[in-house]
Motif scaffolding. Sequence first.
Motif, PDB file in Angstrom:
ATOM      1  N   ALA A   1       0.784  -1.047  -0.044  1.00  0.00           N
ATOM      2  CA  ALA A   1      -0.025  -0.051   0.180  1.00  0.00           C
ATOM      3  C   ALA A   1       0.701   1.367   0.001  1.00  0.00           C
ATOM      4  N   ASN A   2       2.262   1.215   0.501  1.00  0.00           N
ATOM      5  CA  ASN A   2       3.075   2.305   0.370  1.00  0.00           C
ATOM      6  C   ASN A   2       3.839   2.561  -1.098  1.00  0.00           C
ATOM      7  N   LEU A   3       3.504   1.744  -1.851  1.00  0.00           N
ATOM      8  CA  LEU A   3       4.043   1.681  -3.147  1.00  0.00           C
ATOM      9  C   LEU A   3       3.173   2.055  -4.142  1.00  0.00           C
ATOM     10  N   SER A   4       3.581   3.207  -5.027  1.00  0.00           N
ATOM     11  CA  SER A   4       3.003   3.536  -6.186  1.00  0.00           C
ATOM     12  C   SER A   4       2.846   2.203  -7.074  1.00  0.00           C
ATOM     13  N   VAL A   5       2.174   2.350  -8.163  1.00  0.00           N
ATOM     14  CA  VAL A   5       2.016   1.245  -9.341  1.00  0.00           C
ATOM     15  C   VAL A   5       3.249   1.364 -10.001  1.00  0.00           C
ATOM     16  N   ASP A   6       3.756   2.481 -10.561  1.00  0.00           N
ATOM     17  CA  ASP A   6       4.959   2.847 -11.174  1.00  0.00           C
ATOM     18  C   ASP A   6       5.947   2.230 -10.358  1.00  0.00           C
ATOM     19  N   TYR A   7       6.222   2.418  -8.926  1.00  0.00           N
ATOM     20  CA  TYR A   7       7.190   2.042  -8.317  1.00  0.00           C
ATOM     21  C   TYR A   7       7.229   0.365  -8.254  1.00  0.00           C
ATOM     22  N   ARG A   8       5.863  -0.206  -8.225  1.00  0.00           N
ATOM     23  CA  ARG A   8       5.871  -1.613  -8.074  1.00  0.00           C
ATOM     24  C   ARG A   8       6.553  -2.333  -9.375  1.00  0.00           C
ATOM     25  N   ILE A   9       6.286  -1.636 -10.523  1.00  0.00           N
ATOM     26  CA  ILE A   9       6.615  -1.887 -11.863  1.00  0.00           C
ATOM     27  C   ILE A   9       7.921  -1.978 -11.854  1.00  0.00           C
ATOM     28  N   GLY A  10       8.583  -1.053 -11.345  1.00  0.00           N
ATOM     29  CA  GLY A  10      10.093  -0.782 -11.249  1.00  0.00           C
ATOM     30  C   GLY A  10      10.735  -2.075 -10.328  1.00  0.00           C
ATOM     31  N   ILE A  11      10.050  -2.554  -9.619  1.00  0.00           N
ATOM     32  CA  ILE A  11      10.683  -3.812  -8.850  1.00  0.00           C
ATOM     33  C   ILE A  11      10.431  -5.122  -9.677  1.00  0.00           C
ATOM     34  N   ASP A  12       9.229  -5.160 -10.183  1.00  0.00           N
ATOM     35  CA  ASP A  12       8.653  -6.300 -10.847  1.00  0.00           C
ATOM     36  C   ASP A  12       9.608  -6.667 -12.113  1.00  0.00           C
ATOM     37  N   VAL A  13      10.053  -5.781 -12.710  1.00  0.00           N
ATOM     38  CA  VAL A  13      10.438  -6.038 -13.946  1.00  0.00           C
ATOM     39  C   VAL A  13      11.812  -6.754 -13.725  1.00  0.00           C
ATOM     40  N   MET A  14      12.467  -6.390 -12.600  1.00  0.00           N
ATOM     41  CA  MET A  14      13.633  -6.820 -12.278  1.00  0.00           C
ATOM     42  C   MET A  14      13.791  -8.349 -11.747  1.00  0.00           C
ATOM     43  N   THR A  15      12.657  -8.906 -11.481  1.00  0.00           N
ATOM     44  CA  THR A  15      12.316 -10.241 -10.736  1.00  0.00           C
ATOM     45  C   THR A  15      12.984 -11.029 -11.624  1.00  0.00           C
ATOM     46  N   THR A  16      12.999 -10.704 -13.122  1.00  0.00           N
ATOM     47  CA  THR A  16      13.697 -11.857 -14.018  1.00  0.00           C
ATOM     48  C   THR A  16      15.285 -11.922 -13.734  1.00  0.00           C
ATOM     49  N   GLU A  17      15.795 -10.987 -13.041  1.00  0.00           N
ATOM     50  CA  GLU A  17      17.255 -11.279 -12.714  1.00  0.00           C
ATOM     51  C   GLU A  17      17.459 -12.323 -11.315  1.00  0.00           C
ATOM     52  N   THR A  18      16.341 -12.661 -10.948  1.00  0.00           N
ATOM     53  CA  THR A  18      16.406 -13.658  -9.752  1.00  0.00           C
ATOM     54  C   THR A  18      16.492 -15.338 -10.266  1.00  0.00           C
ATOM     55  N   THR A  19      16.217 -15.274 -11.787  1.00  0.00           N
ATOM     56  CA  THR A  19      15.767 -16.454 -12.208  1.00  0.00           C
ATOM     57  C   THR A  19      14.553 -17.088 -11.945  1.00  0.00           C
ATOM     58  N   CYS A  20      13.703 -16.455 -11.451  1.00  0.00           N
ATOM     59  CA  CYS A  20      12.336 -16.901 -11.168  1.00  0.00           C
ATOM     60  C   CYS A  20      11.637 -17.022 -12.372  1.00  0.00           C
ATOM     61  N   LEU A  21      10.328 -17.919 -12.436  1.00  0.00           N
ATOM     62  CA  LEU A  21       9.630 -18.114 -13.827  1.00  0.00           C
ATOM     63  C   LEU A  21       8.775 -16.899 -13.993  1.00  0.00           C
ATOM     64  N   SER A  22       8.084 -16.400 -13.125  1.00  0.00           N
ATOM     65  CA  SER A  22       7.180 -15.429 -13.312  1.00  0.00           C
ATOM     66  C   SER A  22       6.996 -14.671 -11.867  1.00  0.00           C
ATOM     67  N   SER A  23       6.022 -13.665 -12.266  1.00  0.00           N
ATOM     68  CA  SER A  23       5.662 -12.873 -10.878  1.00  0.00           C
ATOM     69  C   SER A  23       4.245 -12.517 -10.912  1.00  0.00           C
ATOM     70  N   ILE A  24       3.729 -12.276  -9.805  1.00  0.00           N
ATOM     71  CA  ILE A  24       2.384 -11.846  -9.790  1.00  0.00           C
ATOM     72  C   ILE A  24       2.235 -10.863  -8.259  1.00  0.00           C
ATOM     73  N   TRP A  25       1.588  -9.916  -8.336  1.00  0.00           N
ATOM     74  CA  TRP A  25       1.094  -9.010  -6.977  1.00  0.00           C
ATOM     75  C   TRP A  25      -0.274  -8.880  -6.776  1.00  0.00           C
ATOM     76  N   ALA A  26      -0.418  -8.779  -5.442  1.00  0.00           N
ATOM     77  CA  ALA A  26      -2.074  -8.479  -5.087  1.00  0.00           C
ATOM     78  C   ALA A  26      -2.265  -7.230  -5.712  1.00  0.00           C
ATOM     79  N   THR A  27      -3.397  -6.996  -6.034  1.00  0.00           N
ATOM     80  CA  THR A  27      -3.933  -5.704  -6.769  1.00  0.00           C
ATOM     81  C   THR A  27      -4.882  -4.786  -5.800  1.00  0.00           C
TER      82      THR A  27
END
Length: 763
Positions: free
Chosen positions: A238-264
């Motif tokens: 709740a303390n993160l804007s959507v733009d901020y969340r997007i900035g974290i999310d796009v980098m999940t690729t570098e963890t070698t995870c398969l995919s990501s999903i966030w609560a909306t």
Amino acid sequence: MKLFETGVYLLNGSEIVADGSQADAILAASCGRKIDREEARKQTIAYGILRDHNCSDNMEQLKIKFDKMTSHDITYVGIIQTARASGLEKFPIPYVLTNCHNSLCAVGGTINEDDHMFGLSAARKYGGIYVPPHQAVIHQFAREMLAEAGKMILGSDSHTRYGALGTMAMGEGGPELVKQLLGRTYDIDMPQVVGVYMTGKPAKGVGPQDIALAIIGKVFACGYVKNKVMEFVGPGLANLSVDYRIGIDVMTTETTCLSSIWATDEKTEEFYEIHGRKDAYRKLAPGQIAYYDGMIEIDLSQIKPMIAMPFHPSYTYTIEEVNHNLEDILEQVTKRAQVSLGDRISYSLKDKIRDGRLYVDQGIIAGCAGGGYENITDAADILRGADIGADEFSLSVYPASMPVYMQLIKNGSAASLIEAGAVFKTAFCGPCFGAGDTPANNGFSIRHSTRNFPNREGSKIQDGQISSVALMDARSIAATAANKGLLTAATDIDADFTKPKYFFDRSIYQKRVFDAVGKADPEAELTFGPNIKDWPKMSPLPENLILKLVSEIHDPVTTTDELIPSGETSSYRSNPLKLAEFALSRRDPAYVGRAKEVQKAQKAIEADSCPGKAFAEVHEIMQAIKEKFPEINRHVIGIGSTIFAVKPGDGSAREQAASCQKVLGGWANIANEYATKRYRSNLINWGMIPFTIPAGDLPFKNLDYIFVPGVREAIKEGKSRVEAYAVHEGHLTPFSLYVDAMTDDERQIILDGCLINYYRAHR
């Protein structure tokens, strides 16, 4: 940040209960009933989305059909060419072709723009969406125009991540998109789901890249989320804007995870409303009691400005650490670099120390990670009234789309940055993969982009060049720029962040984007430039294989950038034979010549002539093999190349990391493990066997031959252990190769020789 050693239950989205002897009692006391773990697994957001898109009759072996797809101009020509050769008639789902990689038409004459014209003609013929160059980077257009909560998107780029918008997205090699175009499915075992539980609020000046790098630094080396889905939950969201969340999310690729999903939540809903797509919103949240296979607990307030030093996003430190321990950390960087660079080139950043501070030559804010609206407006606030100076340091800013660019102009942010000395450029992914803003030799660049692998900035080790990139957040890049190139954390700058409201102008796309979804024109002709070539013929898997090991790599991780470089080679992605000439060119320049020599023997077999006459050393190998296997002759063998790497396939989803090996006669890879699921899938889809071998002393060495008898039958039967022999100085030494489980279709693709052959035979 805490990594749980066991699975966890999440109660009401706010209470974590670690799995173990006390869990049942705690859950029963909280809920008044016994909780079944398998039922709780079904309460994650990820499970619900995968269930809704699964076409199989069970949830253990998934067969996924995606809602939409997206590709860029490095990948879509090969995808469409492969699908066309396999019977493509029209795009069955919305498919977006963006042009944000080969946007600069300065390499190879007309060939980049020829690819764009091919893309436009394909969108017209098959019913797709074509986004012209400089309008948007692939992932920003997808966020603005494609994403929908609860839906799934497949992209031929590894950073296909729209989880912050409630869309489960995956980046894969092109053949996986081909399968969707031909009505087939994306087949995987049900992935594990790891929760990312966030609390607190980021400190002023801490940006999304700081959070992302902190996560990557914690989980990459231990493989905590490898091939799993990361699910972001907790009150900190709740303390993160959507733009901020997007900035974290796009980098999940570098963890070698398969995919990501966030609560909306209501902020997600507002994002969709701003973009004129309010109907795309759905409330997504875990159930009352959800079970996660692991949990990352993060107090956002404790994260400090971060830097990922060369040459990997997981080589993370706080900027404070670097400034306080500069000499020691730069020595660590040098030692790490030597693992990949060896003695081919001299490398050190110690000459960047000025008066005890680290001096940076260049700053870049760009692409799907850095080019977002809030990143740039915050950077503008830091630099308002400052100047970057007239020394080596330079600053370039690439907004991620024209609608973002337009708003930055209207609210004055662009003017503030330009007044400070920054250069504004259009939407382009070049700085992310070595096709734009290459620093000078020995230069050091800080970038809010996605990767900092060797050569991602554009230098060429094989030509004696070396420069390097560190990853940072846009805010700290701006702070460094305000300090005229001296490394500075944004938390050390007293800036007034104005947070101007964003207004999305959809008309920019309406005027320029070609949209033919549902309006395919089968009579339209594809536009071919002279560089666009068909895939060469590929043979089915023979009964027995003779492999020559033509490259041996013992780096801890081998990236797809090393297997097929990016940068200027990207212009040849539409020409399989031309591109293959660059395979491993930056890591092992001898590879291509060695592979082509061995390939002469296979071409002789295909022409029903003697392989030993085509490539003399094969004659001796055949003689050694015949002493133990007298029945072996040219009619029952295939001869080709292979490589060994400890852990290949980190990084980009590019299928060419595998297809170039295949074009040069590769039949297999041998590895201790594969860095990503997508690289292993690329090998399979190009008819190459993804062998593994336990870590330790190898039974073969570079330039040895390996004989794999009965390999076709072993693959057909799904054997996990395959008998093999190292052939050295006339002797055969037995050892075992291993093949992890494959689906029936994957085994058949290898048997047929590649995905194209598979579809021709089974459509």
